[in-house]
Scaffold this motif. Structure first.
Motif, PDB file in Angstrom:
ATOM      1  N   GLY A 162       0.821  -1.201   0.000  1.00 43.30           N
ATOM      2  CA  GLY A 162       0.000   0.000   0.000  1.00 43.30           C
ATOM      3  C   GLY A 162       0.857   1.254   0.000  1.00 43.30           C
ATOM      4  O   GLY A 162       2.054   1.234  -0.267  1.00 43.30           O
ATOM      5  N   THR A 163       0.239   2.342   0.364  1.00 43.44           N
ATOM      6  CA  THR A 163       0.897   3.638   0.366  1.00 43.44           C
ATOM      7  C   THR A 163       1.341   3.992   1.778  1.00 43.44           C
ATOM      8  O   THR A 163       0.533   3.929   2.701  1.00 43.44           O
ATOM      9  CB  THR A 163      -0.072   4.720  -0.144  1.00 43.44           C
ATOM     10  N   PRO A 164       2.596   4.385   1.968  1.00 40.24           N
ATOM     11  CA  PRO A 164       3.051   4.767   3.299  1.00 40.24           C
ATOM     12  C   PRO A 164       2.220   5.925   3.854  1.00 40.24           C
ATOM     13  O   PRO A 164       1.836   6.823   3.117  1.00 40.24           O
ATOM     14  CB  PRO A 164       4.499   5.199   3.081  1.00 40.24           C
ATOM     15  N   GLY A 165       1.911   5.882   5.131  1.00 38.02           N
ATOM     16  CA  GLY A 165       1.173   6.954   5.766  1.00 38.02           C
ATOM     17  C   GLY A 165      -0.316   6.710   5.876  1.00 38.02           C
ATOM     18  O   GLY A 165      -1.011   7.410   6.581  1.00 38.02           O
ATOM     19  N   ASP A 175      -5.832  -0.508   7.105  1.00 39.61           N
ATOM     20  CA  ASP A 175      -6.989  -1.028   6.376  1.00 39.61           C
ATOM     21  C   ASP A 175      -7.064  -0.471   4.955  1.00 39.61           C
ATOM     22  O   ASP A 175      -7.751  -1.038   4.111  1.00 39.61           O
ATOM     23  CB  ASP A 175      -8.295  -0.697   7.111  1.00 39.61           C
ATOM     24  N   GLU A 176      -6.380   0.606   4.700  1.00 38.85           N
ATOM     25  CA  GLU A 176      -6.414   1.198   3.363  1.00 38.85           C
ATOM     26  C   GLU A 176      -5.297   0.621   2.521  1.00 38.85           C
ATOM     27  O   GLU A 176      -4.237   0.271   3.011  1.00 38.85           O
ATOM     28  CB  GLU A 176      -6.227   2.710   3.462  1.00 38.85           C
ATOM     29  N   GLY A 177      -5.539   0.488   1.252  1.00 39.02           N
ATOM     30  CA  GLY A 177      -4.503   0.032   0.337  1.00 39.02           C
ATOM     31  C   GLY A 177      -4.255  -1.455   0.386  1.00 39.02           C
ATOM     32  O   GLY A 177      -3.241  -1.918  -0.108  1.00 39.02           O
ATOM     33  N   ARG A 178      -5.173  -2.221   0.956  1.00 35.89           N
ATOM     34  CA  ARG A 178      -4.981  -3.672   0.992  1.00 35.89           C
ATOM     35  C   ARG A 178      -5.259  -4.265  -0.381  1.00 35.89           C
ATOM     36  O   ARG A 178      -6.085  -3.771  -1.121  1.00 35.89           O
ATOM     37  CB  ARG A 178      -5.907  -4.311   2.018  1.00 35.89           C
ATOM     38  N   PHE A 179      -4.614  -5.354  -0.670  1.00 41.74           N
ATOM     39  CA  PHE A 179      -4.823  -6.053  -1.935  1.00 41.74           C
ATOM     40  C   PHE A 179      -5.979  -6.995  -1.798  1.00 41.74           C
ATOM     41  O   PHE A 179      -6.206  -7.612  -0.837  1.00 41.74           O
ATOM     42  CB  PHE A 179      -3.555  -6.813  -2.335  1.00 41.74           C
TER      43      PHE A 179
END
Length: 57
Positions: free
Chosen positions: A46-49, A53-57
């Protein structure tokens, strides 16, 4: 005989207890495959920061 088959045969002859220990067949997209003994693996996707829970595949 292809090089992978030859390498497998060399392993079977030199260390039969380890030969065939891991049989992995990957079809499709894989993110972060880790295979082997005594691993210590940290994987960040995902994206650092962003929250975990965000940016999961």
């Amino acid at each position: 005989m292809e090089i992978i088959e030859v390498a497998g045969e060399v392993l079977r002859l030199t260390d039969p207890e380890q030969a065939g220990k891991y049989v992995v067949q990957v079809k499709g997209e894989v993110h972060g495959l880790a295979q082997g003994d005594h691993q210590g693996v940290t994987m960040n996707f995902g994206t650092p920061g962003k929250s975990s829970d965000e940016g999961r595949f």
